[in-house]
Design an enzyme around this catalytic site. Structure first.
Site, PDB file in Angstrom:
ATOM      1  N   HIS A   8      47.966  42.118  37.188  1.00 35.93           N
ATOM      2  CA  HIS A   8      49.099  42.194  35.540  1.00 35.93           C
ATOM      3  C   HIS A   8      48.423  40.671  35.265  1.00 35.93           C
ATOM      4  O   HIS A   8      47.669  40.285  35.323  1.00 35.93           O
ATOM      5  CB  HIS A   8      50.827  41.065  36.871  1.00 35.93           C
ATOM      6  CG  HIS A   8      50.796  39.397  37.731  1.00 35.93           C
ATOM      7  ND1 HIS A   8      51.708  39.164  36.770  1.00 35.93           N
ATOM      8  CD2 HIS A   8      49.622  39.160  37.755  1.00 35.93           C
ATOM      9  CE1 HIS A   8      51.410  38.219  37.261  1.00 35.93           C
ATOM     10  NE2 HIS A   8      50.135  37.596  38.359  1.00 35.93           N
ATOM     11  N   CYS A  44      47.112  32.910  34.538  1.00 39.65           N
ATOM     12  CA  CYS A  44      48.008  33.772  34.582  1.00 39.65           C
ATOM     13  C   CYS A  44      47.630  34.552  33.566  1.00 39.65           C
ATOM     14  O   CYS A  44      47.936  35.704  33.223  1.00 39.65           O
ATOM     15  CB  CYS A  44      48.950  33.315  34.929  1.00 39.65           C
ATOM     16  SG  CYS A  44      49.288  32.426  36.527  1.00 39.65           S
ATOM     17  N   HIS A  95      44.721  39.997  36.610  1.00 37.59           N
ATOM     18  CA  HIS A  95      44.227  39.215  37.800  1.00 37.59           C
ATOM     19  C   HIS A  95      45.023  39.887  38.954  1.00 37.59           C
ATOM     20  O   HIS A  95      46.000  41.104  38.233  1.00 37.59           O
ATOM     21  CB  HIS A  95      44.560  37.858  38.030  1.00 37.59           C
ATOM     22  CG  HIS A  95      45.581  37.516  37.409  1.00 37.59           C
ATOM     23  ND1 HIS A  95      46.411  37.564  36.386  1.00 37.59           N
ATOM     24  CD2 HIS A  95      46.657  36.818  38.315  1.00 37.59           C
ATOM     25  CE1 HIS A  95      47.381  36.769  36.901  1.00 37.59           C
ATOM     26  NE2 HIS A  95      47.542  36.308  38.066  1.00 37.59           N
ATOM     27  N   HIS A 123      47.345  40.463  43.077  1.00 34.12           N
ATOM     28  CA  HIS A 123      47.652  39.974  43.807  1.00 34.12           C
ATOM     29  C   HIS A 123      48.447  40.354  45.078  1.00 34.12           C
ATOM     30  O   HIS A 123      48.540  41.417  45.019  1.00 34.12           O
ATOM     31  CB  HIS A 123      49.266  38.977  44.005  1.00 34.12           C
ATOM     32  CG  HIS A 123      49.044  37.918  42.707  1.00 34.12           C
ATOM     33  ND1 HIS A 123      48.838  36.492  43.226  1.00 34.12           N
ATOM     34  CD2 HIS A 123      49.459  37.654  41.571  1.00 34.12           C
ATOM     35  CE1 HIS A 123      48.492  35.633  41.570  1.00 34.12           C
ATOM     36  NE2 HIS A 123      48.701  36.791  40.972  1.00 34.12           N
ATOM     37  N   ASP A 152      51.928  49.657  43.949  1.00 33.85           N
ATOM     38  CA  ASP A 152      50.879  49.330  44.789  1.00 33.85           C
ATOM     39  C   ASP A 152      49.829  49.952  44.394  1.00 33.85           C
ATOM     40  O   ASP A 152      50.010  51.092  44.099  1.00 33.85           O
ATOM     41  CB  ASP A 152      51.031  50.489  46.131  1.00 33.85           C
ATOM     42  CG  ASP A 152      50.542  49.678  47.408  1.00 33.85           C
ATOM     43  OD1 ASP A 152      49.478  48.479  46.907  1.00 33.85           O
ATOM     44  OD2 ASP A 152      49.627  50.201  47.951  1.00 33.85           O
ATOM     45  N   HIS A 153      48.991  49.846  44.491  1.00 38.15           N
ATOM     46  CA  HIS A 153      47.735  49.785  43.366  1.00 38.15           C
ATOM     47  C   HIS A 153      47.996  50.170  42.168  1.00 38.15           C
ATOM     48  O   HIS A 153      47.202  50.705  42.070  1.00 38.15           O
ATOM     49  CB  HIS A 153      47.216  50.670  44.511  1.00 38.15           C
ATOM     50  CG  HIS A 153      45.969  49.941  45.724  1.00 38.15           C
ATOM     51  ND1 HIS A 153      46.821  50.202  46.897  1.00 38.15           N
ATOM     52  CD2 HIS A 153      44.933  49.605  46.056  1.00 38.15           C
ATOM     53  CE1 HIS A 153      45.807  49.293  47.809  1.00 38.15           C
ATOM     54  NE2 HIS A 153      45.118  49.056  47.357  1.00 38.15           N
TER      55      HIS A 153
END
Lengths: 137, 137, 137, 137, 137, 137
Positions: free
Chosen positions: F14, F33, F39, F41, F79-80
């Site tokens: 994100h 950010c 980047h 998480h 996800d991913h």
């Protein structure tokens, strides 16, 4: 090779400093760890041993017996204590995690070999970010 | 309702005892926590705040700002300190986790409201087995 | 033998793919990790070093100094970055955790030996279920 | 040297006892683990392999493939099962974590070598306080 | 409001099934949790109580006393046991985590009120992915 | 009251930024950010629901069914993926954890009520130090 590890914990106070250094030099070398009024940690101790599997029990060592040895030999001396003042095997040593790991090894080793297994590693986590592993000399 | 929680940590020494009790009575009431030579913990602090989402940033609060407030207001006073001796807002109080939670609330609350959000909960873990939550009066 | 480990963390984006493969072949080889719009992780890095205990300090290495070296040499280049695009020491390499571990070793090793200790292991956890350990060539 | 570890989990019942011992002797040797009505654990399994990095993919092994092998070969036989009764590769063995680690190694090793990598270690955590590591014969 | 939580653990076997359903229907309703030969977990129990701070001790409750009550009242009945067979307060009930939480509440509540504090929440983690919280009727 | 919580995870990229702000202002508001190259998480998602216990099964809800709903409704979309680009329910919103929690609530709520239980809380951990809880409007 088969290894067994037992985790135990103790909460203790300590301070890093040298008597022959003044406060300024201690602060420079040890930072906030030299606070004269002490600070403390929840130390996490991992004791790893190795040996042969006993075919009668399927165990290298009864984990309960291992836990009892660790508690009687080291945890009882360290938990809710001041490492610099209260712990006989740390007298005259700097209370670093490195020295603590070696001290715990020396305390535990005779009791571990006495039951026919071998002490392999002492690991101590001082915080979740720092840990020491000692494999003996 | 939307809540944001920031985790911070500090390592400190403390002792549970009353000056007007003798050693025996302190030992009876506080057990090994009354050791006169101190012991210590890695305390884990969770600060939970609530508020409205700022539509410009998508944040209730910038987590970095929240972390800075917590570090300046409480962590700097507690980390690598002796809670009984070194911490101004704990003077004259028993150094229990309950009192520590209330003390931290009182320290933090003005700085939290000053940035337009509300302090919701102070949670302190003394060990992985014990924790306190305080929601204010 | 005595080992010291420092844990640091970084949050980064990455993508697994080969320029000379089409999307279908990349998807077959790398699955959802080949998503052209990137994905990311909270990587956890464990740096283990070894050395002799300095009798003056009780330390193999001052953990603060070790942390500073890791932060300056690798975390500052990786945290909140895109591993494929932003990280100089990963240019021209597949952004796998294996290659990242080797890249971090190569970045850190000169600074670690410069202070008289030896780099022993780079461990990277990509998720709680997967990790890589690299012990050098 | 480069190592890759995959974590998987399974929840199983077991009991420690010998048929040729009476209840009293089993209780003495195995304590509460000999309860005739079984007890159980959330076992955490770490499978570590080693190999060369494939320059085409940057992987020693595709972690998804490794996970599939572990699930098909061992987790499917152990998860939500009774280790003493339901698990073919544990028949006739004491259901200790030591024997389980060896049993899992023997189940996994052929499938791991079949894909050109080497099985390095089987680690099983029975509880957060106890774990076994097995490195093969 | 101030809350105190104590974490305890127990390892137990259980099975989800109804006597008045055949194996097929049990499998449909409960999946692999209906395995007739049992399976098991490392259950993690969090007991949260609330009360006033005793000004003499700084405690809402002595955490040692709370731990002793939990161990004597519930852990001793559950640890290394079969929840369906061995646990008196679960007889005639489905051994779900929901019912276990209510059962533990009912066991603990009289001993907790007897020492002048209030039971607030029973939380049980069956695995790291699933947990139940019960706040009483 | 009885609550059930299911933990799921997703790894995503994100970036925090506003199109109508220049790079400098984005950097000031969002710090690192706002990195234009993204980047990411390992997000940990906790979904808490409440309801009555079904006397036939002992369940408030079959945890497997709850997990399937969460995976199909939100994890498969996140996800991913890149939260800013790939996730339909986040289009036009700042990709903060606060907005993500609300977005996930709105995605999940209809499927949760459709099976006769109530959505109680969405908790998202972005790192081990930061988390958001959302309880609906």
């Amino acid at each position: 090779m088969i290894l067994i590890t037992r985790r135990e914990q103790f909460s203790a106070a300590h301070r890093l400093f040298r008597n022959n250094w003044d406060d300024e030099k201690n602060l420079e070398a040890f930072g906030k760890c030299s606070n004269p009024n002490w600070h403390g940690h929840n130390y996490v101790l991992f004791v790893t041993v190795k040996g042969e599997i006993n075919p009668e029990t399927g165990f290298v060592v009864n984990i309960k017996k291992l836990s009892t040895i660790i508690k009687e030999t080291v945890i009882s001396k360290l938990d809710h204590k001041n490492i610099n003042i209260d712990v006989d095997f740390m007298h005259g040593k700097l209370a670093s995690t490195e020295n603590l790991a070696i001290g715990i090894w020396d305390q535990l080793e005779p009791s571990i070999s006495a039951i026919g297994i071998e002490l392999h590693c002492i690991k101590i986590m001082e915080t979740e970010n720092n840990y020491i592993e000692y494999y003996g000399n």
